[in-house]
Design an enzyme around this catalytic site. Structure first.
Site, PDB file in Angstrom:
ATOM      1  N   ARG A   1       0.745  -1.177   0.030  1.00 27.62           N
ATOM      2  CA  ARG A   1      -0.151  -0.087  -0.083  1.00 27.62           C
ATOM      3  C   ARG A   1       1.012   1.253  -0.005  1.00 27.62           C
ATOM      4  O   ARG A   1       0.555   2.203   0.669  1.00 27.62           O
ATOM      5  CB  ARG A   1      -0.834   0.121   1.194  1.00 27.62           C
ATOM      6  CG  ARG A   1      -1.975  -1.219   1.469  1.00 27.62           C
ATOM      7  CD  ARG A   1      -2.882  -1.166   0.533  1.00 27.62           C
ATOM      8  NE  ARG A   1      -3.813  -2.360   0.665  1.00 27.62           N
ATOM      9  CZ  ARG A   1      -3.703  -3.580   0.312  1.00 27.62           C
ATOM     10  NH1 ARG A   1      -2.656  -3.589  -0.408  1.00 27.62           N
ATOM     11  NH2 ARG A   1      -4.581  -4.441   0.768  1.00 27.62           N
TER      12      ARG A   1
ATOM     13  N   SER B   1     -10.463   0.990   3.966  1.00 32.32           N
ATOM     14  CA  SER B   1      -9.845   0.650   5.320  1.00 32.32           C
ATOM     15  C   SER B   1      -9.236   1.513   5.629  1.00 32.32           C
ATOM     16  O   SER B   1      -8.527   2.400   5.006  1.00 32.32           O
ATOM     17  CB  SER B   1      -8.748  -0.573   4.996  1.00 32.32           C
ATOM     18  OG  SER B   1      -9.332  -1.780   4.171  1.00 32.32           O
TER      19      SER B   1
ATOM     20  N   GLU C   1      -4.445   4.837   6.558  1.00 33.83           N
ATOM     21  CA  GLU C   1      -4.064   4.425   5.064  1.00 33.83           C
ATOM     22  C   GLU C   1      -4.475   5.647   4.270  1.00 33.83           C
ATOM     23  O   GLU C   1      -3.479   6.051   3.437  1.00 33.83           O
ATOM     24  CB  GLU C   1      -4.875   3.263   4.627  1.00 33.83           C
ATOM     25  CG  GLU C   1      -4.489   2.782   3.278  1.00 33.83           C
ATOM     26  CD  GLU C   1      -5.292   1.749   2.782  1.00 33.83           C
ATOM     27  OE1 GLU C   1      -4.990   0.457   3.263  1.00 33.83           O
ATOM     28  OE2 GLU C   1      -6.171   1.693   1.936  1.00 33.83           O
TER      29      GLU C   1
HETATM   30  P1  FAD Z   1      -8.036   9.825  -4.618  1.00 32.05           P
HETATM   31  O1  FAD Z   1      -8.512   9.598  -3.399  1.00 32.05           O
HETATM   32  O2  FAD Z   1      -8.720  10.927  -5.431  1.00 32.05           O
HETATM   33  O3  FAD Z   1      -6.362  10.114  -4.499  1.00 32.05           O
HETATM   34  C1  FAD Z   1      -5.748   9.434  -3.537  1.00 32.05           C
HETATM   35  C2  FAD Z   1      -4.106   9.853  -3.696  1.00 32.05           C
HETATM   36  O4  FAD Z   1      -3.480   9.822  -5.016  1.00 32.05           O
HETATM   37  C3  FAD Z   1      -4.061  11.310  -3.362  1.00 32.05           C
HETATM   38  O5  FAD Z   1      -2.917  11.565  -2.765  1.00 32.05           O
HETATM   39  C4  FAD Z   1      -4.105  12.178  -4.788  1.00 32.05           C
HETATM   40  O6  FAD Z   1      -3.280  13.336  -4.884  1.00 32.05           O
HETATM   41  C5  FAD Z   1      -3.335  10.957  -5.502  1.00 32.05           C
HETATM   42  N1  FAD Z   1      -3.533  10.927  -6.898  1.00 32.05           N
HETATM   43  C6  FAD Z   1      -4.971  10.996  -7.502  1.00 32.05           C
HETATM   44  N2  FAD Z   1      -4.605  10.900  -8.910  1.00 32.05           N
HETATM   45  C7  FAD Z   1      -3.654  10.967  -9.009  1.00 32.05           C
HETATM   46  C8  FAD Z   1      -2.807  11.149 -10.239  1.00 32.05           C
HETATM   47  N3  FAD Z   1      -3.482  11.079 -11.782  1.00 32.05           N
HETATM   48  N4  FAD Z   1      -1.398  11.544 -10.149  1.00 32.05           N
HETATM   49  C9  FAD Z   1      -0.793  11.385  -9.003  1.00 32.05           C
HETATM   50  N5  FAD Z   1      -1.376  11.294  -7.764  1.00 32.05           N
HETATM   51  C10 FAD Z   1      -2.885  11.207  -7.999  1.00 32.05           C
HETATM   52  N6  FAD Z   1      -7.584   0.535  -1.646  1.00 32.05           N
HETATM   53  C11 FAD Z   1      -6.951  -0.811  -1.933  1.00 32.05           C
HETATM   54  O7  FAD Z   1      -5.818  -0.723  -2.093  1.00 32.05           O
HETATM   55  N7  FAD Z   1      -7.575  -1.801  -1.716  1.00 32.05           N
HETATM   56  C12 FAD Z   1      -8.992  -1.896  -1.860  1.00 32.05           C
HETATM   57  O8  FAD Z   1      -9.546  -2.991  -1.767  1.00 32.05           O
HETATM   58  C13 FAD Z   1      -9.661  -0.882  -1.439  1.00 32.05           C
HETATM   59  N8  FAD Z   1     -11.018  -0.813  -1.451  1.00 32.05           N
HETATM   60  C14 FAD Z   1     -11.707   0.342  -1.000  1.00 32.05           C
HETATM   61  C15 FAD Z   1     -13.045   0.105  -0.818  1.00 32.05           C
HETATM   62  C16 FAD Z   1     -13.734   1.399  -0.495  1.00 32.05           C
HETATM   63  C17 FAD Z   1     -15.264   1.250  -0.152  1.00 32.05           C
HETATM   64  C18 FAD Z   1     -13.118   2.619  -0.478  1.00 32.05           C
HETATM   65  C19 FAD Z   1     -14.069   3.751  -0.325  1.00 32.05           C
HETATM   66  C20 FAD Z   1     -11.975   2.684  -0.962  1.00 32.05           C
HETATM   67  C21 FAD Z   1     -11.116   1.505  -1.036  1.00 32.05           C
HETATM   68  N9  FAD Z   1      -9.775   1.424  -1.205  1.00 32.05           N
HETATM   69  C22 FAD Z   1      -8.950   0.330  -1.740  1.00 32.05           C
HETATM   70  C23 FAD Z   1      -8.922   2.999  -1.311  1.00 32.05           C
HETATM   71  C24 FAD Z   1      -8.947   3.624  -2.664  1.00 32.05           C
HETATM   72  O9  FAD Z   1     -10.220   3.400  -3.462  1.00 32.05           O
HETATM   73  C25 FAD Z   1      -8.052   3.484  -3.451  1.00 32.05           C
HETATM   74  O10 FAD Z   1      -6.567   3.905  -2.918  1.00 32.05           O
HETATM   75  C26 FAD Z   1      -7.814   4.078  -4.945  1.00 32.05           C
HETATM   76  O11 FAD Z   1      -6.951   3.814  -5.920  1.00 32.05           O
HETATM   77  C27 FAD Z   1      -7.918   5.842  -4.706  1.00 32.05           C
HETATM   78  O12 FAD Z   1      -8.354   6.219  -5.992  1.00 32.05           O
HETATM   79  P2  FAD Z   1      -9.089   7.600  -6.137  1.00 32.05           P
HETATM   80  O13 FAD Z   1      -9.041   7.813  -7.606  1.00 32.05           O
HETATM   81  O14 FAD Z   1     -10.269   7.810  -5.418  1.00 32.05           O
HETATM   82  O15 FAD Z   1      -7.874   8.704  -5.324  1.00 32.05           O
HETATM   83  P1  NAP Z   2     -10.252 -10.807   4.696  1.00 35.74           P
HETATM   84  O1  NAP Z   2     -10.215 -11.548   3.393  1.00 35.74           O
HETATM   85  O2  NAP Z   2     -11.333 -11.035   5.606  1.00 35.74           O
HETATM   86  O3  NAP Z   2      -8.819 -10.896   5.277  1.00 35.74           O
HETATM   87  C1  NAP Z   2      -8.420 -10.066   6.714  1.00 35.74           C
HETATM   88  C2  NAP Z   2      -7.056  -9.604   6.457  1.00 35.74           C
HETATM   89  O4  NAP Z   2      -6.046 -10.854   6.455  1.00 35.74           O
HETATM   90  C3  NAP Z   2      -7.032  -8.820   5.357  1.00 35.74           C
HETATM   91  O5  NAP Z   2      -6.513  -7.544   5.684  1.00 35.74           O
HETATM   92  C4  NAP Z   2      -5.752  -9.427   4.697  1.00 35.74           C
HETATM   93  O6  NAP Z   2      -4.605  -8.543   4.188  1.00 35.74           O
HETATM   94  C5  NAP Z   2      -5.220 -10.447   5.205  1.00 35.74           C
HETATM   95  N1  NAP Z   2      -5.190 -11.915   4.711  1.00 35.74           N
HETATM   96  C6  NAP Z   2      -6.330 -12.899   4.388  1.00 35.74           C
HETATM   97  N2  NAP Z   2      -5.905 -13.665   3.678  1.00 35.74           N
HETATM   98  C7  NAP Z   2      -4.527 -13.513   3.672  1.00 35.74           C
HETATM   99  C8  NAP Z   2      -3.491 -14.368   2.784  1.00 35.74           C
HETATM  100  N3  NAP Z   2      -3.981 -15.648   2.360  1.00 35.74           N
HETATM  101  N4  NAP Z   2      -2.379 -14.125   2.595  1.00 35.74           N
HETATM  102  C9  NAP Z   2      -2.067 -12.900   3.245  1.00 35.74           C
HETATM  103  N5  NAP Z   2      -3.067 -12.235   4.056  1.00 35.74           N
HETATM  104  C10 NAP Z   2      -4.015 -12.460   4.031  1.00 35.74           C
HETATM  105  O7  NAP Z   2     -10.139  -9.183   4.168  1.00 35.74           O
HETATM  106  P2  NAP Z   2     -11.357  -8.258   4.115  1.00 35.74           P
HETATM  107  O8  NAP Z   2     -11.281  -7.135   5.012  1.00 35.74           O
HETATM  108  O9  NAP Z   2     -12.575  -9.201   3.621  1.00 35.74           O
HETATM  109  O10 NAP Z   2     -10.783  -7.886   2.460  1.00 35.74           O
HETATM  110  C11 NAP Z   2     -10.606  -8.435   1.446  1.00 35.74           C
HETATM  111  C12 NAP Z   2      -9.477  -7.757   0.553  1.00 35.74           C
HETATM  112  O11 NAP Z   2      -9.839  -6.517  -0.038  1.00 35.74           O
HETATM  113  C13 NAP Z   2      -8.145  -7.478   1.323  1.00 35.74           C
HETATM  114  O12 NAP Z   2      -6.953  -7.996   0.288  1.00 35.74           O
HETATM  115  C14 NAP Z   2      -8.199  -6.107   1.633  1.00 35.74           C
HETATM  116  O13 NAP Z   2      -6.890  -5.588   1.665  1.00 35.74           O
HETATM  117  C15 NAP Z   2      -8.908  -5.557   0.501  1.00 35.74           C
HETATM  118  N6  NAP Z   2      -9.768  -4.264   0.828  1.00 35.74           N
HETATM  119  C16 NAP Z   2      -9.046  -3.180   1.040  1.00 35.74           C
HETATM  120  C17 NAP Z   2      -9.520  -1.967   1.465  1.00 35.74           C
HETATM  121  C18 NAP Z   2      -8.736  -0.867   1.351  1.00 35.74           C
HETATM  122  O14 NAP Z   2      -9.279   0.433   1.694  1.00 35.74           O
HETATM  123  N7  NAP Z   2      -7.448  -0.822   1.481  1.00 35.74           N
HETATM  124  C19 NAP Z   2     -10.838  -2.041   1.596  1.00 35.74           C
HETATM  125  C20 NAP Z   2     -11.669  -3.143   1.482  1.00 35.74           C
HETATM  126  C21 NAP Z   2     -10.957  -4.435   1.216  1.00 35.74           C
HETATM  127  P3  NAP Z   2      -4.430  -7.477   3.053  1.00 35.74           P
HETATM  128  O15 NAP Z   2      -5.431  -6.445   3.552  1.00 35.74           O
HETATM  129  O16 NAP Z   2      -2.986  -7.229   3.109  1.00 35.74           O
HETATM  130  O17 NAP Z   2      -4.868  -8.087   1.746  1.00 35.74           O
END
Ligand code: FAD
Ligand code: NAP
Length: 339
Positions: free
Chosen positions: A168, A239, A334
């Site tokens: 991340r 998250s 995050e």
């Molecule tokens: P923004 O929120 O608009 O920006 C995020 C950052 O990127 C800021 O610092 C911004 O300045 C920068 N940025 C935006 N565009 C550019 C560009 N073109 N060039 C350079 N910098 C830029 N994240 C995960 O990793 N895994 C997930 O599973 C996941 N699930 C999510 C679920 C939900 C319900 C929500 C609300 C969020 C989730 N996220 C997840 C977080 C988020 O969706 C991601 O980080 C996504 O990539 C952000 O995209 P955005 O366009 O909304 O970025």
């Molecule tokens: P989950 O599957 O219930 O798992 C709980 C946590 O355990 C997660 O954070 C995941 O890490 C870790 N995990 C589970 N299985 C794993 C494996 N085999 N090896 C390594 N790590 C493992 O998680 P969940 O909340 O339902 O989310 C599912 C996936 O969507 C996850 O990958 C999560 O990161 C992603 N997600 C991200 C966001 C965001 O905003 N960043 C929001 C929602 C969901 P990781 O998180 O490192 O994968």
């Protein structure tokens, strides 16, 4: 021909961030083509001020007032070319919607992004935190990131190695956050489908029927819809805390004290499931005024209506304190706080 920049002042951002925070930008503009970025830079030279790049606003916690210029990246584009017998190169504009890109790639018989379905936001923001879900990270699927380099004032491609991707994390998030504007992302996608099923939740969700790319995509979407709040209905940024990575020693101590601890081996030790830590503190469903811990997923903080940045910070501090007291582990947020 380049369209000239349209600048607005005192521009409301509440609809443009998924937390639904009532932020107002001092100045606001929209970028539809990479060649508008030179104009943007010229304007900033004449009017020096901070620049915030905005995609879908799904990883941001904004203050009521956002000083300087907010530039929303809306660059479109989808270019496909052959890379090898097994892989196809796909260059997608930074302003394209992430989920729609995943869906379209599968429809075109290009595989590798299925596990990343339904992540909100834009293609251009995806490399910023090296988005990941269900065992796949963006870094595993890209061949280049096209950027406008604000230092060199030119467009160029960065290799995946140059992007310094981590968990991340990337060059764009924590090493040189002000330097690059991502204009496109180039993916390397496979013609043959290989399922990534290391996550138990996904395997269970798929059941016993044959695994196809479309079924993985649909299953990821279904599980996510069951667990996560839809930002169009309940404000949130996904998250809220990163999963902390701890040393093998600390992991052993914790495992000894908390038998059901959820953790996974990581290159630097063990990754603890932050959602589990928060849940164990009894915080699922807990709320402080306008912000709450989502009852179905403790890692997500939600806007219960009328929340402001301060409310989120107050609840986040409370969660951090409870987890620190019980487990001696520090949770780091995050999303990006701006300013
Ligand atoms: P923004 O929120 O608009 O920006 C995020 C950052 O990127 C800021 O610092 C911004 O300045 C920068 N940025 C935006 N565009 C550019 C560009 N073109 N060039 C350079 N910098 C830029 N994240 C995960 O990793 N895994 C997930 O599973 C996941 N699930 C999510 C679920 C939900 C319900 C929500 C609300 C969020 C989730 N996220 C997840 C977080 C988020 O969706 C991601 O980080 C996504 O990539 C952000 O995209 P955005 O366009 O909304 O970025
Ligand atoms: P989950 O599957 O219930 O798992 C709980 C946590 O355990 C997660 O954070 C995941 O890490 C870790 N995990 C589970 N299985 C794993 C494996 N085999 N090896 C390594 N790590 C493992 O998680 P969940 O909340 O339902 O989310 C599912 C996936 O969507 C996850 O990958 C999560 O990161 C992603 N997600 C991200 C966001 C965001 O905003 N960043 C929001 C929602 C969901 P990781 O998180 O490192 O994968």
């Amino acid at each position: 021909m380049t369209d000239s920049l349209q600048l607005r002042s005192e521009y409301p951002l509440q609809e443009l961030n998924t937390f639904g925070l009532p932020a107002v930008a001092e100045y606001y503009t929209e970028i539809h083509a990479a060649d508008q970025l030179e104009q943007l830079e010229q304007w900033l030279k004449r009017h020096p001020m901070p620049l915030l790049l905005l995609g879908g606003g799904s990883n941001l916690v904004l203050a009521d007032r956002v000083p300087g210029l907010v530039a929303r990246i809306l660059i479109r584009g989808w270019h496909r070319s052959d890379l090898s017998a097994s892989h196809v190169r796909l260059r997608v504009g930074a302003g394209e919607n992430w989920h729609a890109t995943v869906e379209k790639s599968i429809e075109q018989g290009l595989y590798g992004l299925e596990n990343l379905a339904l992540i909100p936001g834009t293609v251009g923001a995806a490399p910023v935190q090296n988005i990941g879900a269900y065992g796949v990270e963006l870094k595993d699927r890209i061949s280049a990131v096209e950027v406008f380099d604000r230092q060199e004032q030119c467009l160029r491609d960065l290799s995946p190695e140059a992007c310094r991707f981590g968990y991340r994390d990337s060059l764009f998030k924590s090493i040189e956050p002000e330097r690059y504007i991502i204009t496109a992302v180039e993916f390397s996608l496979a013609r043959q489908f290989t399922a990534e099923l290391s996550y138990a939740g996904l395997r269970e969700g798929l059941g016993h029927d044959p695994v196809t790319p479309k079924r993985v995509f649909d299953t990821v979407c279904r599980i996510r819809r069951e667990k996560l709040p839809d930002p169009t209905e309940i404000g949130n940024a996904g998250s809220f805390f990163k999963n902390p990575v701890v040393s093998a020693d600390l992991y052993q101590q914790l495992k000894h004290r908390f038998e059901s601890l959820v953790a996974y081996p990581d290159t630097d030790g063990y990754k603890l499931a932050a959602g589990w830590l928060i849940d164990q503190c009894g915080l699922k469903g807990f709320s402080l005024e306008h912000v709450g811990v989502y009852p179905r997923q403790a890692l997500v903080l939600v806007n219960l209506g009328a929340a402001r940045r301060e409310d989120i910070e107050r609840l986040a501090r409370h969660v951090q304190q409870m987890v620190q007291e019980r487990f001696g582990v520090r949770l780091e947020p995050e999303p990006r706080f701006y300013p």
